[in-house]
Every structure is written in C-alpha cells, then in structure tokens.
Write a protein that holds these residues in place. Structure first.
Motif, PDB file in Angstrom:
ATOM      1  N   ALA A 353       0.815  -1.219   0.000  1.00  0.00           N
ATOM      2  CA  ALA A 353       0.000   0.000   0.000  1.00  0.00           C
ATOM      3  C   ALA A 353       0.847   1.267   0.000  1.00  0.00           C
ATOM      4  CB  ALA A 353      -0.916  -0.002   1.217  1.00  0.00           C
ATOM      5  N   ASN A 354       2.172   1.106  -0.052  1.00  0.00           N
ATOM      6  CA  ASN A 354       3.096   2.247  -0.045  1.00  0.00           C
ATOM      7  C   ASN A 354       2.895   3.104   1.212  1.00  0.00           C
ATOM      8  OD1 ASN A 354       5.250   3.655  -1.188  1.00  0.00           O
ATOM      9  ND2 ASN A 354       3.887   5.078  -2.270  1.00  0.00           N
ATOM     10  N   ARG A 355       2.764   2.441   2.347  1.00  0.00           N
ATOM     11  CA  ARG A 355       2.560   3.111   3.621  1.00  0.00           C
ATOM     12  C   ARG A 355       3.727   2.810   4.557  1.00  0.00           C
ATOM     13  NH1 ARG A 355      -0.626   5.190   0.839  1.00  0.00           N
ATOM     14  NH2 ARG A 355      -2.838   5.660   1.251  1.00  0.00           N
ATOM     15  N   SER A 356       3.824   3.596   5.631  1.00  0.00           N
ATOM     16  CA  SER A 356       4.890   3.429   6.612  1.00  0.00           C
ATOM     17  C   SER A 356       4.404   2.558   7.770  1.00  0.00           C
ATOM     18  CB  SER A 356       5.349   4.785   7.141  1.00  0.00           C
ATOM     19  OG  SER A 356       5.798   5.606   6.089  1.00  0.00           O
ATOM     20  N   ALA A 357       5.333   2.213   8.653  1.00  0.00           N
ATOM     21  CA  ALA A 357       5.008   1.394   9.824  1.00  0.00           C
ATOM     22  C   ALA A 357       5.703   1.964  11.055  1.00  0.00           C
ATOM     23  CB  ALA A 357       5.432  -0.056   9.600  1.00  0.00           C
ATOM     24  N   LEU A 358       4.950   2.004  12.147  1.00  0.00           N
ATOM     25  CA  LEU A 358       5.484   2.454  13.437  1.00  0.00           C
ATOM     26  C   LEU A 358       5.422   1.276  14.394  1.00  0.00           C
ATOM     27  CD1 LEU A 358       6.416   4.705  15.406  1.00  0.00           C
ATOM     28  CD2 LEU A 358       4.005   5.227  15.792  1.00  0.00           C
ATOM     29  N   LEU A 359       6.592   0.844  14.909  1.00  0.00           N
ATOM     30  CA  LEU A 359       6.670  -0.382  15.686  1.00  0.00           C
ATOM     31  C   LEU A 359       6.974  -0.098  17.156  1.00  0.00           C
ATOM     32  CD1 LEU A 359       8.796  -2.577  13.217  1.00  0.00           C
ATOM     33  CD2 LEU A 359       6.311  -2.259  13.296  1.00  0.00           C
ATOM     34  N   TYR A 360       6.174  -0.712  18.030  1.00  0.00           N
ATOM     35  CA  TYR A 360       6.429  -0.699  19.477  1.00  0.00           C
ATOM     36  C   TYR A 360       6.857  -2.116  19.849  1.00  0.00           C
ATOM     37  CZ  TYR A 360       4.038   3.792  19.854  1.00  0.00           C
ATOM     38  OH  TYR A 360       3.670   5.100  19.717  1.00  0.00           O
ATOM     39  N   LEU A 361       8.081  -2.269  20.332  1.00  0.00           N
ATOM     40  CA  LEU A 361       8.614  -3.594  20.644  1.00  0.00           C
ATOM     41  C   LEU A 361       8.580  -3.858  22.145  1.00  0.00           C
ATOM     42  CD1 LEU A 361       9.707  -3.091  17.745  1.00  0.00           C
ATOM     43  CD2 LEU A 361      11.722  -4.414  18.394  1.00  0.00           C
ATOM     44  N   ARG A 362       8.196  -5.079  22.496  1.00  0.00           N
ATOM     45  CA  ARG A 362       8.229  -5.507  23.897  1.00  0.00           C
ATOM     46  C   ARG A 362       9.275  -6.602  24.039  1.00  0.00           C
ATOM     47  NH1 ARG A 362       5.910  -9.231  27.499  1.00  0.00           N
ATOM     48  NH2 ARG A 362       4.852 -10.331  25.813  1.00  0.00           N
ATOM     49  N   ARG A 363      10.209  -6.362  24.935  1.00  0.00           N
ATOM     50  CA  ARG A 363      11.277  -7.345  25.121  1.00  0.00           C
ATOM     51  C   ARG A 363      10.749  -8.557  25.869  1.00  0.00           C
ATOM     52  NH1 ARG A 363      17.447  -5.886  27.064  1.00  0.00           N
ATOM     53  NH2 ARG A 363      18.380  -7.901  26.486  1.00  0.00           N
ATOM     54  N   PRO A 364      11.109  -9.775  25.439  1.00  0.00           N
ATOM     55  CA  PRO A 364      10.640 -10.983  26.127  1.00  0.00           C
ATOM     56  C   PRO A 364      11.284 -11.117  27.504  1.00  0.00           C
ATOM     57  CG  PRO A 364      12.199 -11.551  24.393  1.00  0.00           C
ATOM     58  CD  PRO A 364      11.906 -10.096  24.246  1.00  0.00           C
ATOM     59  N   PRO A 365      10.717 -11.964  28.372  1.00  0.00           N
ATOM     60  CA  PRO A 365      11.274 -12.130  29.726  1.00  0.00           C
ATOM     61  C   PRO A 365      12.668 -12.768  29.687  1.00  0.00           C
ATOM     62  CG  PRO A 365       9.536 -13.738  29.307  1.00  0.00           C
ATOM     63  CD  PRO A 365       9.502 -12.796  28.165  1.00  0.00           C
ATOM     64  N   PRO A 366      13.416 -12.651  30.780  1.00  0.00           N
ATOM     65  CA  PRO A 366      14.808 -13.146  30.782  1.00  0.00           C
ATOM     66  C   PRO A 366      14.945 -14.627  30.471  1.00  0.00           C
ATOM     67  CG  PRO A 366      14.414 -11.710  32.671  1.00  0.00           C
ATOM     68  CD  PRO A 366      13.091 -11.928  32.027  1.00  0.00           C
ATOM     69  N   GLU A 367      13.938 -15.456  30.820  1.00  0.00           N
ATOM     70  CA  GLU A 367      14.060 -16.889  30.564  1.00  0.00           C
ATOM     71  C   GLU A 367      13.801 -17.251  29.110  1.00  0.00           C
ATOM     72  OE1 GLU A 367       9.814 -16.173  32.213  1.00  0.00           O
ATOM     73  OE2 GLU A 367      11.870 -15.408  32.504  1.00  0.00           O
ATOM     74  N   HIS A 368      13.450 -16.271  28.302  1.00  0.00           N
ATOM     75  CA  HIS A 368      13.142 -16.507  26.894  1.00  0.00           C
ATOM     76  C   HIS A 368      14.437 -16.803  26.126  1.00  0.00           C
ATOM     77  CE1 HIS A 368      11.582 -15.748  22.827  1.00  0.00           C
ATOM     78  NE2 HIS A 368      10.361 -15.849  23.347  1.00  0.00           N
ATOM     79  N   PRO A 369      14.447 -17.789  25.212  1.00  0.00           N
ATOM     80  CA  PRO A 369      15.684 -18.125  24.486  1.00  0.00           C
ATOM     81  C   PRO A 369      16.179 -17.008  23.570  1.00  0.00           C
ATOM     82  CG  PRO A 369      13.803 -19.375  23.637  1.00  0.00           C
ATOM     83  CD  PRO A 369      13.360 -18.725  24.905  1.00  0.00           C
TER      84      PRO A 369
END
Length: 584
Positions: A353-369
């Motif tokens: 669609a020729n549009r942009s993206a705004l990303l909010y990232l959530r870091r996984p918990p410490p036990e996550h690989p």
C-alpha cells in the motif's frame, strides 16, 4: 341586633407553586408554605446542594472529555482484574442519573428563592443529596488512584471548549442577577445582603476578565494554519476489526491512514508477531485451546501454537467499542476466523500500500531463548518483508546503533540537544506530554511530532492548530471526516466576541437592577394609596415570625366582629384564610 356575615375567602389554585414546594419539601398544602426567611439549617443544606451540583458538573465534564481514552481505561481495569468489561457504562449511567436529579433539585431551589418561598428540603432528598456527594467524592478519589494522569484531559479540553464555556458561564451568572436583585433590592439592606451582592459582582467581574487566562492554539490567523496532520492507524482500525490483526490493518488502509502502528512481541521460536497484552487471554481463545496456560507470557508460546488460536471471536463476544452491531454479515464471518498476525504479514501489507510502519517492541522475559537477540529477530523480519527501511519507524532506545537505516523516534520528551545527540529527528508523545509551546519549539528545530492517542475530533482540531505532523488514532474512520478544525478564530475576532458578550452582560445586569428598583418603588407607592389602617398595621409586622402575624390578624378580625363590621372582600387577608363565622 346586628347580623354578621362570615368573612369568606376564595383562593386561586396555585398548581405551579404547589408542584414546586411539594416536590422540593413535600409541602403540598397552602397552609404549609411560608414566606419567612429560611433557617440556617436549610441554608446549609442549600450550600451542600450547590456543592454537590458543582462537583457533579465537574465529574460529568471530565467523563465527557475522557471519551477519547475510554478504551485505555477499560484496559487498565483489565490489567487489574484480569476480566475484560466496559467499566465506563456503570459510571456514565450513575453520573447521568445523579446529575439530572441534582440539577432538578437545584432548579426547584432557585425557583423557591425567586418566588420568596421558604426553603425546606425534604429529608429523603437530603439523604439522596448526601449519597450523591459521597459517591462522587469516592469516584474522584478512585480515578485519581487508578487513572490519575487522565486529569490532564480537562486542561487540554479547555483549549477547545474554553471560549464557549466562558460565554455559557457568563450567560448563567447574568441570569442569576435577577435572583440577586430581587433578594437585595426588595429586602431591607442588611450586612448579609451586601455580602451577597459583593460576591455576585466579584464573580461577574472575574468572568468578564476570564478570557485573559484562556489560551487556545485555535485562536490564530487562518493563514498560519499548517497542513492537515497525517493519521496513523493505531493497531489498525480496532473499532472496525480486532486490534493488531490483518483485517484491522486493511480496514485502516481503507480509511486513508498514512501509516500503520503495531505492538511487536517475539515468540518462543523467534517469530515476531503482533500482540498488545502480556498474555493471550483477552484477544484469543486460549482459554479453550490451552486452558492451563492462559496466564503465561505470550512470548513463551511457539509460532505454531500461536497461529492455532482464534484472534477474532473475542471481538464479536465482548464488543469493546460497541461497533459489532454496525458490521456486515460478511465482516462478522471474516472476524470469526481471524488468526494472530505476524510482523512480516503486516509489513508486507504496508509495503504493497506504499505506507509506513510504526513499531512498538516488547522485550521478552529473561528466561526466553531470544532474550538477547530479539532486536536482530525483529530486524530480520523487517528485511524479509521487503519494505523500505526508511518507511519503518523505530521506537525502542535499545540498540539504536544497529538500526541506523530505520527512522528513529523517541517516546520520551527530551531536549532538542539530546535528540540531536542520539540522532533522533522525531518524537512520539502522549497528547498530555506535548503542550503547544513544546510543539512549536520542536517544529522550529525541524523535529516532527506525532501525538497519541487522538480519537476525538476536538482533540484532533486542537493538535492540528498546534502544527503536529501526525496523530495516532483508534478512530481513523472518524478523523477522516474532519476536513478542517472544528473552530478557528483570529485574535481580533475573539476579542470582538469577548468584548461584545461582556457589554451585553453588563447592560442586562444594570437593566435588571433598575427594573427591580423601579418596580419596588412603584409597588410601595401604589400600596400606600390603597392601604387601610389594618393593612398598614399588618405590613408593619410583615417581618415578624408568621405566628405573630397570625395572632395580629386574629385580633383585627375580632375587632371587626365586635364593631359590627361585615366584609366579604377576598383581598384583605389572603394568606391564612380565616373564617369570621367561626368566632360568632
């Protein structure tokens, strides 16, 4: 022997007055009413009634303006209780009932004062007023604890409603001038009456000068208005389809958004997918598929497990925005079969669609690989999607050095120098963090500003006048119907409205006091010409308690009977309806 005729009186039916005194104080009979001054106890209850009305007015205004953030409020309640429900419904219902009831009592009380009737609030009303006051105070305290940052909406909304609230308040206080004039002019000049008059004039003067404290970006030269802010689809179009799903993003693109915003989480096997909550409980059917794991972190499921979940049925069942009823049957069927969306799918849709993206990232918990590689997993998904890196806006402060090819934005309101040091050229701020002064400073230094969440046309209009570059919204379908700010006035036009309203108010208040004073003088002059000695005597004791007046009337009646006076005039003793026949 002189034969005496009974003195009979025929009363007009005063249905309106009976209604007022009956509803307010349960005084339905004529003999129960009184023109005596209200007791200090009843005056205290009137002050409590006024305080309750003022507090409920503030409370109702808050919830009216907080409509922009109802979904956020429900989400906060969900995080506290673990169950999704629309907590605004009982609040709005009780507020509407309480405010209507207290307003009705206020009108009755003011009518009592206007008609010179004694205030005597019925005990049931007193209990209800006290209950409304306690409940409202409890609500204010609770909201301050749960949702304290939302009070900012009141001050921000005044940038849009301030000029109109000023005119409304000025009209109301001007109208109250009739009551004040009647109370002060027609009564004996006492210290209390002078205090009432002084307070009234002080409030009126404060309202005349109030525009000096009103500041709004919409008071500007129309030629200085910047271009319309871009609208970003916040989690797609969550009012038209379940948030963070492919259908939701498609709906947002249909509404003409310039960019898509999403919340990104990394699965157990390293696949970035879209999920706002920490768990999958609210937006999937995990309670049916994995009932023992519904409280686990969403990132602790692999992509195969996540993909097997239904991500649309919850929307049809809970109807979080009260919009399901407006959906077509085809849309409902599509929603009922939705699955969780991956980051790659959303970015490919944006690229097509020729549009942009705004990303909010959530870091996984410490036990996550993938706890240490989550940034690289996300960047790999961006590269696989085929979208240009210049169309992806990066929000986390973590590892900005690795993502230099992406657009950088800050979620913190930093100084211009700090932003330049970090290589950041834009900010994404909550609307309560971005004042008009801050926005102008950032724009002057070539920093673009995106504000979230903006769901109401009035807030969009205020930010448009402030010059923001873009807004993030849940209601793209609503904002697309705002082609121009709701209102826009030049400083000269606003000054003209201000001065004109003040002059009209001053003229009306002066006219009211002149009319009341003239009416009182005329009434006294005409009364002196028509009074007989008995009426003059009664007028002289008009300020005495009603019991003393009644005794005086009885003495006059006995005097007339003993002197052989026969009368059938109905206007001599109109208040208590004595029958001379009972004394023969």
């Amino acid at each position: 022997m002189v034969k005496h005729q009974p003195l009979q009186q025929v009363y007009e039916k005063q249905l309106c007055l009976s209604f007022l005194t009956g509803i307010y104080g349960c005084r339905w009979k004529r003999y129960q009413r009184s023109h005596d001054d209200s007791s200090k106890w009843e005056c205290a209850w009137f002050i409590i009634l006024c305080s309750t009305f003022s507090l409920l007015l503030f409370w109702a205004y808050f919830w009216l303006e907080a409509h922009n953030d109802y979904n956020q409020f429900n989400w906060l309640l969900y995080n506290r209780s673990g169950e999704w429900k629309d907590g605004t419904v009982p609040i709005l219902a009780t507020t509407a009932v309480g405010f209507s009831y207290i307003t009705f009592l206020m009108i009755l009380a003011l009518c009592h004062i206007l008609l010179g009737q004694q205030l005597n609030l019925y005990w049931i009303h007193k209990v209800a007023v006290l209950a409304a006051l306690i409940i409202t105070v409890s609500g204010v305290v609770s909201i301050d604890d749960v949702w304290g940052n939302e009070w900012d909406i009141i001050f921000i909304s005044l940038q849009s409603t301030g000029p109109f609230l000023h005119i409304g308040a000025l009209a109301a206080v001007t109208a109250l001038g009739w009551l004040v004039a009647e109370h002060v002019v027609r009564a004996e000049r006492t210290k209390f009456h002078m205090i009432v008059l002084l307070v009234y004039l002080s409030v009126l003067l404060a309202l005349y000068m109030a525009p000096l404290a009103i500041s709004s970006p919409c008071i500007m030269d129309k030629n200085s208005l910047k271009s319309r802010p871009h609208v970003i689809g916040r989690r797609g179009a969550p009012m038209l389809a379940p948030e963070n799903t492919l259908m939701s993003f498609n709906k947002a693109l249909q509404q003409g958004v310039s960019s898509l915003e999403a919340d990104v989480t990394v699965s157990l096997d390293g696949v970035p997918f879209l999920m706002r909550d920490r768990t999958l409980k609210r937006t999937t059917d995990i309670a049916k598929v994995f009932p023992d794991r519904q409280h686990e972190d969403a990132s602790l499921f692999n992509w195969t497990e996540i993909r097997s979940l239904n991500a649309g049925q919850w929307f049809l069942e809970s109807d979080p925005y009260w919009t399901v009823g407006s959906l077509t049957g085809r849309d409902r069927n599509r929603i009922g079969n939705l699955t969780v969306c991956s980051l790659v799918e959303m970015l490919r849709l944006a690229a097509r669609a020729n549009r942009s993206a705004l990303l909010y990232l959530r870091r996984p918990p410490p036990e996550h690989p993938h706890y240490k590689t989550w940034i690289m997993d996300t960047l790999w998904a961006v590269q696989r999607s085929g979208i240009s890196q210049k169309r992806v806006t990066w929000t986390p402060d973590t590892d900005r050095g690795r993502v230099r090819g992406l657009q950088q934005t800050s979620l913190e309101k930093l100084s211009v120098e700090e932003l330049r040091h970090r290589g950041i050229s834009s900010l994404t701020l909550r609307y309560s963090q971005a004042s008009n002064k801050d926005i102008q400073e950032f724009l002057a230094n070539n920093m673009s500003v995106t504000v979230y969440p903006v769901n109401e046309p009035w807030l969009y209009s205020v930010l448009w006048c402030s010059g923001v570059s873009a807004v993030s919204s849940d209601t793209a379908q609503v904002l697309r119907k705002v082609p121009y700010p709701i209102w826009l006035m030049s400083p000269d036009e606003y000054c003209l409205v201000w001065i004109t309203s003040d002059l009209v108010s001053i003229a009306i208040v002066i006219g009211i006091f002149i009319f009341q004073n003239y009416h009182v003088i005329r009434w006294r002059m005409s009364g002196m010409q028509n009074y007989n000695p008995e009426q003059i005597m009664l007028s002289a004791v008009a300020r005495r308690p009603s019991r003393d007046v009644n005794i005086m009337k009885e003495k006059l009646i006995f005097s007339e009977v003993s002197n052989g006076v026969t009368s059938t005039d109905e206007h001599l003793y109109p208040e208590n309806g004595y029958d001379i026949g009972q004394y023969k």
